[in-house]
Design an enzyme around this catalytic site. Structure first.
Site, PDB file in Angstrom:
ATOM      1  N   GLY A 168      64.730  40.391  -3.046  1.00  0.00           N
ATOM      2  CA  GLY A 168      64.787  41.848  -2.764  1.00  0.00           C
ATOM      3  C   GLY A 168      64.965  42.005  -0.890  1.00  0.00           C
ATOM      4  CG  ASN A 191      68.603  44.489  -4.775  1.00  0.00           C
ATOM      5  OD1 ASN A 191      67.708  43.693  -3.522  1.00  0.00           O
ATOM      6  ND2 ASN A 191      68.957  44.738  -5.219  1.00  0.00           N
ATOM      7  CG  ASN A 266      51.145  43.939   2.617  1.00  0.00           C
ATOM      8  OD1 ASN A 266      50.540  42.891   3.411  1.00  0.00           O
ATOM      9  ND2 ASN A 266      50.803  45.209   2.910  1.00  0.00           N
ATOM     10  CB  SER A 292      51.770  42.044  10.532  1.00  0.00           C
ATOM     11  OG  SER A 292      51.201  43.031  11.072  1.00  0.00           O
ATOM     12  N   GLY A 293      54.240  43.748  10.534  1.00  0.00           N
ATOM     13  CA  GLY A 293      55.304  43.670  12.091  1.00  0.00           C
ATOM     14  C   GLY A 293      56.122  45.292  12.078  1.00  0.00           C
ATOM     15  CE  LYS A 347      50.454  42.142   6.542  1.00  0.00           C
ATOM     16  NZ  LYS A 347      50.687  43.703   6.033  1.00  0.00           N
ATOM     17  CG  HIS A 350      46.936  42.518   9.882  1.00  0.00           C
ATOM     18  ND1 HIS A 350      47.809  43.818   9.955  1.00  0.00           N
ATOM     19  CD2 HIS A 350      47.326  42.534  10.761  1.00  0.00           C
ATOM     20  CE1 HIS A 350      48.148  44.302  10.777  1.00  0.00           C
ATOM     21  NE2 HIS A 350      48.250  43.026  11.892  1.00  0.00           N
ATOM     22  CG  ASN A 351      47.272  45.998   5.962  1.00  0.00           C
ATOM     23  OD1 ASN A 351      48.177  45.091   7.654  1.00  0.00           O
ATOM     24  ND2 ASN A 351      48.499  46.098   5.137  1.00  0.00           N
ATOM     25  CD  GLU A 354      48.215  48.361  10.088  1.00  0.00           C
ATOM     26  OE1 GLU A 354      48.382  49.135   9.142  1.00  0.00           O
ATOM     27  OE2 GLU A 354      48.642  47.719  10.290  1.00  0.00           O
ATOM     28  CG  HIS A 606      14.222  46.744  -8.843  1.00  0.00           C
ATOM     29  ND1 HIS A 606      14.926  45.793  -9.652  1.00  0.00           N
ATOM     30  CD2 HIS A 606      14.761  47.489  -8.714  1.00  0.00           C
ATOM     31  CE1 HIS A 606      15.631  46.797 -10.652  1.00  0.00           C
ATOM     32  NE2 HIS A 606      15.261  47.900 -10.093  1.00  0.00           N
TER      33      HIS A 606
END
Length: 624
Positions: A168, A191, A266, A292-293, A347, A350-351, A354, A606
């Site tokens: 890819g 690809n 992701n 990430s980056g 990850k 992390h996002n 972010e 309840h």
């Protein structure tokens, strides 16, 4: 590092010497490193036992490590048991290739008897066959072949073939290919071919960059897979979701037992676990890694978060650690996270962090703009913050604020509708599923959702009056303190989500290591993250750390003032405001939840528990 193994008499030394000459690399015969006691024992027709071999194997391991600091080399050694091979390749597993020269007992017995001056008599051959454990990792070669054919086979399978494959060639895939190539790895790139739409993508990409001159380019899956050394290591850089499953099914018919697929997208951590389990039934390893980056990080060194089978990871460790960013101690910002989909989980978190960091800066920009600063002034203000609140996102936002197009700043021309690719959504859903109050991630996500409604916002703006004369009674240093306050709460919530998942799924995640690999390469790298590396060595809850407690107590008065002024002046600051509300909530010893419990018991029976009853018994009241 090439080890040639097999029982005595299989021709290891001959092949090893010829291979080293052909490749122009050093050659070492393991027999030359036996102790005198071992040689004497074998000369007296006594087979060596494991204890005899320990020192010998460790000596060869040290030799291999020493040679790898200089170049490749060939070492021949019987290495008959797996535990012997484990010692030989200790700490260099991912850099080691095995060749097993195999033949029948009679075939090799006859060879030994006609070979003069060898210290081991043919009578000991049976003892070697008795303990021989065939290596699944080794290239198996029949000694019936001519030495020339054996050398050619080794070169074709281990030397000429690519070490690593990337499937890819989108933005991230292309950058990673260049990163691998720049680090000296021989790679194959794939690809897909779509007539009239995607044609010769890999070949055209290869021709564009000098560092890819040794890479192999494909748009045919069988040829791509065949070009890789076994066990094959293929990193999938395609869209998350069904596309991953389609690619796996396309690759499976061409893979062999023990091959390794790596999902670098992701992906949802639950789907990663499902794929791990599914491919296990096919005897294929699946590793999920967070990367990430962005485009620049993928090219120059990203933060990498791998998870899955630890033994499979060791086979790709060298590749991933080499291309990753490095922390302040020059250690790779790549570490084995844990089992299953834990790499994709962190990850996702992390996002989520972010999302909040970006939202906080956007809100701070709005406040400073309201105080009369133009984008260039905001950039100047941000510059002064870097000494105490340094981060990658602060850096790039400073640059963004300075960018002009014509006579005006570019940020003023960008439509205020924020996009997202789903990870913030997953983080919010996961927080709800685990019962973790990640309120800032939800706030940042929903702020993006509100931004989608541009047309409705314009319509409703006409219907509701807002303050016309803005008189913000706050100073720039108070805005900085508010920003720092909210960032600490954001990081507390993000790591709290990781802690709860680790406990629930028995992942045993190391928060200090996770923080460490987030100190460089990734989007949320910052001086705060560097401080958390040390803090997490002694606690999993940063709100119990004295340094963090002092900072929050120092920042909170300013945060309350800034948020109050924003509310009074109709300035939208949901994340900054939520940071204060959350800290108030998490530090309140007795909340209003008693009213909620009473309401639940009233309409749904309840039940509830009482503070004056230590038995934890559930109570119900007839409220009418």
């Amino acid at each position: 590092m090439i080890f040639i193994m097999g029982v005595s008499g299989c021709g290891k030394s001959t092949i090893g010497k010829l291979l080293s000459q052909d490749l122009n690399i050093p050659f070492f015969d393991g027999d030359d490193f036996h102790s005198k006691s071992n040689i004497k024992k074998m000369a007296n027709s006594q087979p060596l036992v494991d204890k005899d071999r320990q020192g010998w194997l460790k000596t060869l391991n040290k030799l291999a490590k020493r040679q790898l600091t200089k170049s490749s080399c060939v070492i021949v050694c019987s290495a008959l048991k797996q535990k012997y091979r484990d010692i030989l390749s200790l700490d260099i597993e991912s850099k080691t290739k095995w060749v097993h020269l195999s033949g029948s007992f009679d075939q090799i017995y006859n060879r030994i008897n006609i070979r003069p001056n060898h210290f081991m008599p043919s009578e000991l051959l049976k003892s070697q066959f008795d303990i021989l454990e065939i290596s699944k990792e080794a290239l198996q070669i029949d000694i019936s072949l001519t030495p020339e054919n054996i050398i050619e086979t080794i070169k074709n399978e281990l030397v000429n073939k690519s070490e690593f494959g990337l499937f890819g060639l989108g933005v991230m895939g292309k950058s990673l290919c260049r990163n691998f190539a720049n680090m000296g790895f021989k790679i194959s790139m794939f690809n897909r071919h779509v007539d009239g739409i995607e044609e010769n993508i890999a070949k055209d990409f290869k021709s564009k960059y000098l560092e890819l001159s040794e890479a192999s380019a494909f748009d045919n899956i069988p040829a791509f897979v065949k070009s890789l050394q076994e066990p094959r290591k293929i990193m999938l850089m395609v869209n998350a979701g069904k596309t991953i499953d389609y690619v796996i099914e396309d690759l499976l018919p061409h893979l062999s037992e023990g091959d390794i697929l790596i999902d670098g997208g992701n992906s949802n951590y639950k789907r990663t676990k499902e794929r791990v389990d599914y491919l296990k039934t096919k005897h294929i390893h699946f590793i999920g890694i967070g990367v990430s980056g962005g485009e620049e990080g993928a090219l120059k060194g990203p933060s990498i978060m791998p998870s899955g089978n630890i033994e499979a990871y060791k086979k790709v460790q060298r590749f991933l650690e080499t291309i990753s960013a490095k922390d302040k101690n020059s250690l790779p910002c790549c570490t084995y996270v844990g089992p299953e989909g834990s790499g994709h989980f962190i990850k996702m978190v992390h996002n989520g962090i972010e999302y909040v960091e970006m939202q906080l800066l956007a809100e701070v920009f709005t406040i400073l703009e309201t105080l009369g600063q133009n984008p260039n002034d905001v950039a100047n203000t941000f510059e002064t913050w870097k000494e105490t609140a340094s981060s990658y996102l602060l850096d790039i936002t400073t640059t963004i604020c300075r960018k002009k197009e014509g006579e005006d700043w570019l940020v003023k021309k960008i439509l205020d509708k924020a996009g997202n690719k789903g990870t913030g959504n997953w983080a919010t859903i996961t927080s709800a599923e685990l019962g973790v109050p990640s309120t800032l991630i939800a706030s940042a996500l929903f702020s993006r959702y509100i931004s989608f409604y541009k047309e409705e916002r314009l319509l409703l703006n006409k219907n509701f009056k807002k303050v016309n004369t803005l008189e913000l009674k706050i100073a720039k240093n108070e805005v900085l303190k508010t920003y720092q306050f909210a960032r600490i709460i954001n990081h507390y919530q993000g790591f709290k989500l990781i802690v709860e998942a680790s406990d629930k799924f028995n992942w045993n995640l190391n928060l200090s290591e996770i923080a460490r690999i987030w100190t460089n390469g990734c989007i949320i790298r910052s001086s705060l993250m560097e401080n958390l590396v040390e803090i997490f060595k002694s606690t999993t809850n940063i709100l119990t750390n004295s340094q963090i407690i002092d900072l929050l107590n120092q920042y909170k008065p300013a945060a309350k003032k800034v948020v109050s002024q924003c509310v009074l002046n109709d300035i939208v600051t949901p994340a900054l405001a939520e940071a204060i509300q959350f800290l108030n909530g998490i530090t309140t010893p007795y909340t209003s939840a008693n009213i909620i419990q009473a309401q639940r018991d009233y309409f749904g029976a309840h039940t509830y528990q009482r503070i004056d009853d230590d038995s934890a018994e559930n109570h119900h009241t007839n409220w009418i």
